[in-house]
Design an enzyme around this catalytic site. Sequence first.
Site, PDB file in Angstrom:
ATOM      1  N   TYR A   1       2.553 -14.572  -3.799  1.00 25.97           N
ATOM      2  CA  TYR A   1       1.107 -14.505  -3.605  1.00 25.97           C
ATOM      3  C   TYR A   1       0.435 -15.321  -4.718  1.00 25.97           C
ATOM      4  O   TYR A   1       0.817 -15.214  -5.889  1.00 25.97           O
ATOM      5  CB  TYR A   1       0.716 -13.025  -3.687  1.00 25.97           C
ATOM      6  CG  TYR A   1      -0.755 -12.767  -3.624  1.00 25.97           C
ATOM      7  CD1 TYR A   1      -1.456 -12.947  -2.442  1.00 25.97           C
ATOM      8  CD2 TYR A   1      -1.451 -12.334  -4.745  1.00 25.97           C
ATOM      9  CE1 TYR A   1      -2.811 -12.707  -2.393  1.00 25.97           C
ATOM     10  CE2 TYR A   1      -2.806 -12.081  -4.695  1.00 25.97           C
ATOM     11  CZ  TYR A   1      -3.481 -12.279  -3.510  1.00 25.97           C
ATOM     12  OH  TYR A   1      -4.817 -12.037  -3.459  1.00 25.97           O
TER      13      TYR A   1
ATOM     14  N   ASP B   1       8.084  -7.487  -4.385  1.00 26.08           N
ATOM     15  CA  ASP B   1       6.781  -7.320  -3.740  1.00 26.08           C
ATOM     16  C   ASP B   1       7.063  -7.167  -2.242  1.00 26.08           C
ATOM     17  O   ASP B   1       7.439  -8.120  -1.563  1.00 26.08           O
ATOM     18  CB  ASP B   1       5.896  -8.541  -4.034  1.00 26.08           C
ATOM     19  CG  ASP B   1       4.474  -8.359  -3.513  1.00 26.08           C
ATOM     20  OD1 ASP B   1       4.306  -7.651  -2.495  1.00 26.08           O
ATOM     21  OD2 ASP B   1       3.544  -8.923  -4.109  1.00 26.08           O
TER      22      ASP B   1
ATOM     23  N   LYS C   1      -3.087  -4.080   2.280  1.00 24.05           N
ATOM     24  CA  LYS C   1      -2.555  -4.716   3.489  1.00 24.05           C
ATOM     25  C   LYS C   1      -1.961  -3.659   4.422  1.00 24.05           C
ATOM     26  O   LYS C   1      -2.670  -2.745   4.802  1.00 24.05           O
ATOM     27  CB  LYS C   1      -1.542  -5.797   3.071  1.00 24.05           C
ATOM     28  CG  LYS C   1      -1.977  -6.627   1.848  1.00 24.05           C
ATOM     29  CD  LYS C   1      -3.140  -7.582   2.108  1.00 24.05           C
ATOM     30  CE  LYS C   1      -3.709  -8.197   0.839  1.00 24.05           C
ATOM     31  NZ  LYS C   1      -2.772  -8.910  -0.013  1.00 24.05           N
TER      32      LYS C   1
ATOM     33  N   ARG D   1      -8.465   9.863 -15.222  1.00 21.41           N
ATOM     34  CA  ARG D   1      -7.597   8.685 -15.348  1.00 21.41           C
ATOM     35  C   ARG D   1      -6.132   9.099 -15.412  1.00 21.41           C
ATOM     36  O   ARG D   1      -5.262   8.420 -14.905  1.00 21.41           O
ATOM     37  CB  ARG D   1      -7.993   7.853 -16.589  1.00 21.41           C
ATOM     38  CG  ARG D   1      -7.081   6.674 -16.823  1.00 21.41           C
ATOM     39  CD  ARG D   1      -7.669   5.542 -17.678  1.00 21.41           C
ATOM     40  NE  ARG D   1      -8.647   5.944 -18.659  1.00 21.41           N
ATOM     41  CZ  ARG D   1      -8.366   6.560 -19.826  1.00 21.41           C
ATOM     42  NH1 ARG D   1      -7.115   6.826 -20.150  1.00 21.41           N
ATOM     43  NH2 ARG D   1      -9.338   6.884 -20.642  1.00 21.41           N
TER      44      ARG D   1
HETATM   45  C1  LIG Z   1      -2.745  -9.385  -1.407  1.00 23.71           C
HETATM   46  C2  LIG Z   1      -1.434  -9.471  -2.065  1.00 23.71           C
HETATM   47  C3  LIG Z   1      -1.282  -9.139  -3.417  1.00 23.71           C
HETATM   48  C4  LIG Z   1      -2.458  -8.754  -4.289  1.00 23.71           C
HETATM   49  O1  LIG Z   1      -2.949  -7.522  -3.934  1.00 23.71           O
HETATM   50  P1  LIG Z   1      -4.481  -7.055  -4.218  1.00 23.71           P
HETATM   51  O2  LIG Z   1      -4.497  -5.706  -3.597  1.00 23.71           O
HETATM   52  O3  LIG Z   1      -5.349  -8.059  -3.525  1.00 23.71           O
HETATM   53  O4  LIG Z   1      -4.639  -7.065  -5.685  1.00 23.71           O
HETATM   54  C5  LIG Z   1      -0.017  -9.184  -3.964  1.00 23.71           C
HETATM   55  N1  LIG Z   1       1.047  -9.549  -3.238  1.00 23.71           N
HETATM   56  C6  LIG Z   1       0.942  -9.900  -1.932  1.00 23.71           C
HETATM   57  C7  LIG Z   1       2.159 -10.297  -1.185  1.00 23.71           C
HETATM   58  C8  LIG Z   1      -0.297  -9.871  -1.310  1.00 23.71           C
HETATM   59  O5  LIG Z   1      -0.392 -10.228  -0.019  1.00 23.71           O
END
Ligand SMILES: *Cc1c(COP(=O)(O)O)cnc(C)c1O
Length: 387
Positions: free
Chosen positions: A108, A180, A205, A56
């Site tokens: 999101y 983000d 993504k 961890r």
């Molecule tokens: C998918 C997404 C998240 C969340 O991410 P996870 O990997 O699904 O926890 C956060 N911000 C944006 C812009 C996203 O597209």
Amino acid sequence: MDHEATKGLSFGTIAIHAGVEPEPVTGAIMTPIFQTSTYVQPAVGEPRAGSYDYGRTANPTREALEANIAALEGGTHGIAFASGLAGIEAVVKRLSAGDHVVSEENTYGGTTRMFNHVLSRLGIEFSYVDSRDTQAVADAMRPETKLVHVETPTNPMMRLCDIEAIAALAHDAGALLSVDNTFASPYNQRPLLLGADFTLHSSTKYVNGHSDLIGGLVAVADEGLAEDLYFIRKSTGAVPGPMDCWLTLRGAKTLHVRMERHNENGLAIARWLEDHPRVDRVFYPGLESHEQHELAKRQMSGFTGMVSVDVGTLERAKAFTEHMQLFALAESLGGIESLVNVPALMTHASVPEDRREAMGITPGLVRLSVGIEDIDDLIADLDRVLG
Ligand SMILES: *Cc1c(COP(=O)(O)O)cnc(C)c1O
């Protein structure tokens, strides 16, 4: 290659080399998957290389990925998490009860759900603003505001905010800025270089880019912030597994090549849709018709494969999305294959209807994640369903 050695190199070279060293025992060119929970210590309380005591806390595959994202974002440290949301949670968990966060309203959906239903119960307060308007962010600041959290471009309305201006105002007010950067990817936008303190990714993504794992990455350019996040992660436990780190690092090595094609295909499809009589509106920062196109050109170097279109009604959105051959009907985005979704009923169903409507997430809104297939085939697929 370590951090110092990547200075002055271009993005594609950094993507392939940053964080990657030949493995010391055999010289294997690929970072091994250190699939282990613990490490044998040579003497009591003296782990090897000072840190390898428990999985961890430290893992060499994870560290290679972290050095890679740090270099790609122009930062100094990367911190990998089990998911994008776990990364955002760790950034907010630097705060304490009584602290306040100003957040973009069109983030999101899972981010607002976590803020409103989990973190606000712990005494952290959140207010929501339309961060396209820098003054609205300034007006929402309070003496106890410790963090401004934005997303640009936003999901699915492709709204932008001025990262440089918001970083300056947050810092003047004694707060930090987290961005983000999932939708843009570090290839198209590097928030740390514009003054942000944290840049965050759902590496699920574009960064991983192959739709085969869930992961999160945070990059910072400050040792103290990195230490805070390592400590929070060690203490709360949202670590990614070594195999997922390895896959994400492999994905990141082709980020520049993939993003070039996502950018090209995204722009071509946005232009084609904009001219189509059955499409009411196209939301894409690379179009001259996007209300923040000038800002897009200033802070982004490409506009990604994310395109939203309003086709008017839910019936038309369903007819459009349920009969495509190449665009698969699914949530998520940023993979090499094209996806399509109806946000009001899928990714953003958990956002209250009045807020959804106010942001323009109508039942007729369709979001495309344009992949890296050949453009003629993608346009033929769209042409067939739109008629
Ligand atoms: C998918 C997404 C998240 C969340 O991410 P996870 O990997 O699904 O926890 C956060 N911000 C944006 C812009 C996203 O597209």
